[in-house]
Design an enzyme around this catalytic site. Structure first.
Site, PDB file in Angstrom:
ATOM      1  CG  HIS A  36      -3.856  82.589 -49.874  1.00 43.44           C
ATOM      2  ND1 HIS A  36      -2.908  81.664 -49.509  1.00 43.44           N
ATOM      3  CD2 HIS A  36      -3.859  82.603 -51.227  1.00 43.44           C
ATOM      4  CE1 HIS A  36      -2.361  81.131 -50.588  1.00 43.44           C
ATOM      5  NE2 HIS A  36      -2.932  81.686 -51.649  1.00 43.44           N
ATOM      6  CG  HIS A  45      -6.816  81.078 -54.567  1.00 47.80           C
ATOM      7  ND1 HIS A  45      -6.408  79.842 -54.999  1.00 47.80           N
ATOM      8  CD2 HIS A  45      -5.690  81.713 -54.137  1.00 47.80           C
ATOM      9  CE1 HIS A  45      -5.090  79.724 -54.827  1.00 47.80           C
ATOM     10  NE2 HIS A  45      -4.644  80.856 -54.318  1.00 47.80           N
ATOM     11  CD  GLU A  46      -5.543  85.535 -53.834  1.00 48.92           C
ATOM     12  OE1 GLU A  46      -4.780  85.672 -52.845  1.00 48.92           O
ATOM     13  OE2 GLU A  46      -5.214  84.881 -54.834  1.00 48.92           O
ATOM     14  CB  CYS A  79      -1.439  79.104 -55.390  1.00 49.48           C
ATOM     15  SG  CYS A  79      -1.109  80.086 -53.918  1.00 49.48           S
TER      16      CYS A  79
END
Length: 182
Positions: A135, A131-132, A89
Site C-alpha cells: 500500500h 500487503h501494507e 483489503c
C-alpha cells in the site's frame, strides 16, 4: 478514539507511492493512533496511511493478538518459501482472493517516536507486512496475482455493491502537514 473513513478501490491516493516520514512528532503519533483506532473498529489485520488518504509511509497491524505499527518499513525475505491463500483489503471490502506471498518476512522500520524496530513475520503476519508495505508503494495485492486470478478479482470488484455507485469515501485529512499531501 478517532475512527476515520477508509478510501476505497479507485481512489488515486491508493496507487500513489507514499512519502518517507522525516519528522517524528505529535502529528505522526496522532496519525498512528488514528490508524490503530480505525483498524480496531474495522477489525482488519492491517491499515496503511494512504487508506486514510494520508500519503506517508506508516501502517498499523493486528495479527494473531500482536498489535503494532511501522513507520518507513523496509522488507527483506530470509528465504524463497511462498504461501498461497486468501487475502483481503479494507479498501476492497468483503472480497477475498487467493494471492501468493512470501512465507517469511522481516520488516525493519521505526516507531512513531523514531526508535528502530524490527518485526519478523511468518504466515499471516508475513502476508500483512507485505500487503501494507505494498500500500505504501501504491501497489494493490491484486497486482501480485497471475492474469487469470486478477481478471476474476477485477470482475468481482466491479460487481461489488460499493463499486462505482458513489464517489470514494473522502474526508479532509486531520494530518495536513505529513508528507505535504492530503
Amino acid at each position: 478514539m478517532t475512527v476515520l473513513p477508509i478510501r476505497l478501490f479507485g481512489d488515486p491516493v491508493l496507487t500513489t507511492p507514499a512519502e518517507e516520514v522525516t519528522t517524528f512528532d505529535a502529528e505522526l503519533r496522532r496519525l498512528v493512533r488514528d490508524l490503530t483506532d480505525t483498524l480496531r473498529a474495522e477489525q482488519g489485520a492491517g491499515l496503511a496511511a494512504p487508506q486514510l488518504g494520508i500519503g506517508v509511509r506508516a501502517f498499523a497491524f493486528h495479527v494473531g493478538g500482536v498489535r503494532g505499527h511501522l513507520v518507513n518499513p523496509v522488507l527483506s525475505f530470509p528465504d524463497e518459501q511462498e504461501q498461497d491463500g486468501p487475502e483481503g483489503c479494507l479498501s476492497i471490502p468483503g472480497l477475498y482472493f487467493d494471492t501468493k506471498r512470501r512465507l517469511h518476512t522481516v520488516a525493519k522500520g521505526f516507531t512513531d517516536r523514531g526508535d528502530p524496530i524490527q518485526v519478523v513475520g511468518t504466515g499471516e503476519m508475513a502476508r500483512c507486512l507485505q500487503h501494507e508495505t505494498d500500500h505504501l508503494d501504491g501497489v494493490w495485492f491484486i497486482d501480485r496475482m497471475d492474469a487469470q486470478r486478477r481478471r476474476a478479482a477485477m470482475r468481482a470488484i466491479r460487481e461489488a455493491p460499493w463499486f462505482g455507485n458513489d464517489a470514494p469515501r473522502v474526508k479532509v485529512s486531520p494530518h495536513p502537514l505529513l508528507g505535504g499531501r492530503r
